[in-house]
Scaffold this motif. Structure first.
Motif, PDB file in Angstrom:
ATOM      1  N   UNK A 148       0.773  77.599  58.369  1.00 26.00           N
ATOM      2  CA  UNK A 148       1.323  78.825  59.160  1.00 26.00           C
ATOM      3  C   UNK A 148       2.777  79.334  58.580  1.00 26.00           C
ATOM      4  N   UNK A 149       3.496  78.663  58.061  1.00 26.04           N
ATOM      5  CA  UNK A 149       4.479  79.032  57.335  1.00 26.04           C
ATOM      6  C   UNK A 149       4.308  79.471  55.861  1.00 26.04           C
ATOM      7  N   UNK A 150       3.291  79.110  55.338  1.00 27.67           N
ATOM      8  CA  UNK A 150       2.893  79.710  53.946  1.00 27.67           C
ATOM      9  C   UNK A 150       2.209  81.177  54.347  1.00 27.67           C
ATOM     10  N   UNK A 151       1.586  81.311  55.607  1.00 23.37           N
ATOM     11  CA  UNK A 151       1.056  82.624  55.919  1.00 23.37           C
ATOM     12  C   UNK A 151       1.978  83.571  55.911  1.00 23.37           C
ATOM     13  N   UNK A 152       2.935  83.067  56.868  1.00 27.01           N
ATOM     14  CA  UNK A 152       4.231  83.971  57.159  1.00 27.01           C
ATOM     15  C   UNK A 152       5.113  84.304  55.854  1.00 27.01           C
ATOM     16  N   UNK A 154       3.706  84.532  52.639  1.00 21.85           N
ATOM     17  CA  UNK A 154       2.864  85.293  51.707  1.00 21.85           C
ATOM     18  C   UNK A 154       2.680  86.727  52.528  1.00 21.85           C
ATOM     19  N   UNK A 155       2.096  86.892  53.649  1.00 21.84           N
ATOM     20  CA  UNK A 155       1.642  88.242  54.004  1.00 21.84           C
ATOM     21  C   UNK A 155       2.598  88.796  54.845  1.00 21.84           C
ATOM     22  N   UNK A 156       3.613  88.184  55.470  1.00 22.25           N
ATOM     23  CA  UNK A 156       4.662  88.958  55.891  1.00 22.25           C
ATOM     24  C   UNK A 156       6.003  89.211  55.231  1.00 22.25           C
ATOM     25  N   UNK A 157       6.611  88.036  54.263  1.00 19.08           N
ATOM     26  CA  UNK A 157       7.746  88.391  53.643  1.00 19.08           C
ATOM     27  C   UNK A 157       7.384  88.861  52.319  1.00 19.08           C
ATOM     28  N   UNK A 158       6.374  88.320  51.561  1.00 17.14           N
ATOM     29  CA  UNK A 158       6.020  89.070  50.114  1.00 17.14           C
ATOM     30  C   UNK A 158       5.380  90.179  50.322  1.00 17.14           C
ATOM     31  N   UNK A 159       4.356  90.322  51.069  1.00 14.89           N
ATOM     32  CA  UNK A 159       2.938  91.521  50.974  1.00 14.89           C
ATOM     33  C   UNK A 159       3.652  92.429  52.020  1.00 14.89           C
ATOM     34  N   UNK A 160       4.171  91.914  53.158  1.00 13.67           N
ATOM     35  CA  UNK A 160       4.594  92.912  54.205  1.00 13.67           C
ATOM     36  C   UNK A 160       3.395  93.523  54.981  1.00 13.67           C
ATOM     37  N   UNK A 161       2.374  92.613  54.889  1.00  9.86           N
ATOM     38  CA  UNK A 161       0.908  93.186  55.554  1.00  9.86           C
ATOM     39  C   UNK A 161       0.932  93.094  56.927  1.00  9.86           C
ATOM     40  N   UNK A 162       1.364  91.777  57.344  1.00 16.01           N
ATOM     41  CA  UNK A 162       1.211  91.597  58.807  1.00 16.01           C
ATOM     42  C   UNK A 162       2.735  91.017  59.492  1.00 16.01           C
ATOM     43  N   UNK A 163       2.617  91.092  60.815  1.00 14.03           N
ATOM     44  CA  UNK A 163       3.705  90.855  61.596  1.00 14.03           C
ATOM     45  C   UNK A 163       3.991  89.445  61.320  1.00 14.03           C
ATOM     46  N   UNK A 164       5.186  88.801  61.260  1.00 15.03           N
ATOM     47  CA  UNK A 164       5.334  87.278  61.199  1.00 15.03           C
ATOM     48  C   UNK A 164       5.189  86.663  62.529  1.00 15.03           C
ATOM     49  N   UNK A 165       5.297  87.291  63.829  1.00 17.20           N
ATOM     50  CA  UNK A 165       5.220  86.581  65.029  1.00 17.20           C
ATOM     51  C   UNK A 165       5.065  87.339  66.173  1.00 17.20           C
ATOM     52  N   UNK A 203      -2.739  85.980  61.691  1.00 15.88           N
ATOM     53  CA  UNK A 203      -2.403  84.741  60.915  1.00 15.88           C
ATOM     54  C   UNK A 203      -2.380  83.445  61.910  1.00 15.88           C
ATOM     55  N   UNK A 204      -2.120  83.602  63.264  1.00 13.14           N
ATOM     56  CA  UNK A 204      -2.134  82.546  64.182  1.00 13.14           C
ATOM     57  C   UNK A 204      -3.780  82.033  64.079  1.00 13.14           C
ATOM     58  N   UNK A 205      -4.282  83.157  64.162  1.00 15.73           N
ATOM     59  CA  UNK A 205      -5.948  83.159  64.315  1.00 15.73           C
ATOM     60  C   UNK A 205      -6.316  81.997  63.194  1.00 15.73           C
ATOM     61  N   UNK A 206      -6.044  82.198  62.111  1.00 13.72           N
ATOM     62  CA  UNK A 206      -6.713  81.755  60.975  1.00 13.72           C
ATOM     63  C   UNK A 206      -5.914  80.314  60.917  1.00 13.72           C
ATOM     64  N   UNK A 207      -4.581  80.201  61.152  1.00  9.01           N
ATOM     65  CA  UNK A 207      -4.082  78.862  61.068  1.00  9.01           C
ATOM     66  C   UNK A 207      -4.756  77.814  62.085  1.00  9.01           C
ATOM     67  N   UNK A 208      -5.017  78.557  63.219  1.00 13.95           N
ATOM     68  CA  UNK A 208      -5.692  77.603  64.216  1.00 13.95           C
ATOM     69  C   UNK A 208      -6.868  77.229  63.966  1.00 13.95           C
ATOM     70  N   UNK A 209      -7.647  78.208  63.290  1.00 12.64           N
ATOM     71  CA  UNK A 209      -9.041  78.036  62.993  1.00 12.64           C
ATOM     72  C   UNK A 209      -9.426  77.145  61.879  1.00 12.64           C
ATOM     73  N   UNK A 210      -8.279  76.878  60.848  1.00  4.52           N
ATOM     74  CA  UNK A 210      -8.917  76.349  59.829  1.00  4.52           C
ATOM     75  C   UNK A 210      -9.468  74.717  59.922  1.00  4.52           C
ATOM     76  N   UNK A 283       4.327  82.567  69.917  1.00  4.83           N
ATOM     77  CA  UNK A 283       3.131  83.020  70.771  1.00  4.83           C
ATOM     78  C   UNK A 283       3.369  82.574  72.172  1.00  4.83           C
ATOM     79  N   UNK A 284       3.263  83.390  73.205  1.00  4.79           N
ATOM     80  CA  UNK A 284       3.732  83.066  74.470  1.00  4.79           C
ATOM     81  C   UNK A 284       2.440  82.657  75.302  1.00  4.79           C
ATOM     82  N   UNK A 285       1.869  81.377  74.765  1.00  2.75           N
ATOM     83  CA  UNK A 285       0.679  80.714  75.236  1.00  2.75           C
ATOM     84  C   UNK A 285       1.099  79.402  76.188  1.00  2.75           C
TER      85      UNK A 285
END
Length: 334
Positions: A148-152, A154-165, A203-210, A283-285
């Motif tokens: 999860x931290x690696x996804x955040x 890469x995709x949020x900090x470095x690439x700015x593609x997805x919201x971090x949380x 991102x949370x979906x992929x992390x949880x699905x791995x 995530x408010x689950x």
């Protein structure tokens, strides 16, 4: 089938009764007094005793337990000690958030896992087979919090593609109807919000699905290899049937039962084990809801949350057992 279903539903009663007993005593074994936690460290002894009496915590354990059971028989989950709100009304948005996240994770796990397992079995000992099984092994071994931290990063900090949380854009909140945001945005025709919610889910979906995805891929490959060595599969291939039909019509149908068993177990684990993913991605689950309740020793919330998750887990396994007979008519429940 009907009598089997009724028997399994009746078996839920002692299972859930035992669950209420275990949860009731386990949460009371946690160090800390709810009255003390609610009033704070500076509260006087009189104030703490007064609040304990008001909450019924000064009663003997069996009185508290039977009061809890009486409430459950009337489908009353009680009031939160912290917020004073009805738990039955307060818990639904958290459950919906976890259901939505778990559904997306399960979809990713099943679609990717099953197809990776099928391709690996069909092209056994190919580069794809070796690569897929190594990736599956890494996926099973990889801690969710690290992924999860690696996804955040890469995709949020470095690439700015997805919201971090979070679950939505706080500047453009979703107007809730069912509390399933994907459905709510479709019902309201808000495709901009639908895409935004989907981005928050990736991102949370992929992390949880791995982990489930890796397990499903390995089970599918093993099961498919066994089926594909059968005589009727060799006959189908000898007749010149196309690969798609041999795999998805003849092989997969007979190889799917072990996969279905694993998928059912993993679905229950997704619901109960989402707390780490929900914490990393804010995530408010239901996982975070129960975790916060444990911090405040909010007994009604903890009991209700765990009981609901346990009920869903048992029901999912019942559905999986019933699906066996539909998939393989040789299975009889008489």
């Amino acid at each position: 089938m009907f009598s089997y279903t009724i028997r399994r539903l009746l078996m839920l009663i002692p299972v859930l009764f035992g669950m209420t007993f275990i949860v009731f005593f386990m949460i009371r074994a946690i160090p800390g007094d709810p009255a003390q936690v609610i009033l704070g460290q500076l509260a006087t002894e009189d104030a703490i005793n007064s609040l304990r009496a008001e909450l019924g915590l000064d009663q003997p354990w069996f009185t508290q337990y039977f009061e809890y059971l009486k409430q459950l028989f009337t489908l009353d989950l009680g009031e939160s000690l912290r917020t004073k709100a009805e738990v039955s009304g307060e818990i639904w948005p958290y459950l919906a958030a976890t259901f939505e996240l778990s559904f997306v994770a399960l979809l990713i796990a099943v679609v990717v896992g099953v197809n990776a397992g099928i391709i690996s079995a069909w092209f056994q000992k190919s580069w794809f087979d070796y690569t897929a099984m190594v990736v599956a092994l890494v996926g099973v071994s990889m801690p969710i919090f690290w992924l999860g931290l690696m996804e955040q990063w890469i995709f949020s900090v470095q690439l700015d593609w997805l919201p971090p949380s979070k679950r939505e854009n706080v500047k453009n909140p979703v107007e809730t109807i069912t509390h399933f945001y994907l459905i709510d945005t479709i019902l309201q025709g808000r495709m901009d919000q639908f895409i935004d919610v989907l981005k928050h889910l990736i991102m949370p979906g992929i992390a949880l699905a791995t982990i489930p995805m890796a397990i499903i891929a390995r089970i599918t490959r093993s099961s498919m290899l066994e089926v594909m060595r059968s005589d009727y599969i060799r006959t189908a291939r000898a007749k010149g049937q196309k690969m798609f039909w041999v795999v998805y019509k003849h092989s997969l149908k007979n190889a799917v039962i072990p996969v279905l068993t694993v998928t059912g177990l993993q679905t229950g684990l997704l619901l109960g084990g989402a707390i780490l993913t929900e914490t990393i991605f804010s995530w408010p689950g239901i996982g975070r809801y129960i975790y916060n309740a444990i911090e405040f020793r909010d007994y009604p919330v903890i009991q209700s949350g765990i009981l609901i998750v346990a009920t869903i887990f048992v029901l999912i396994n019942l559905i999986v057992d019933l699906l066996y007979a539909f998939i393989d008519p040789r299975i009889k429940y008489n």
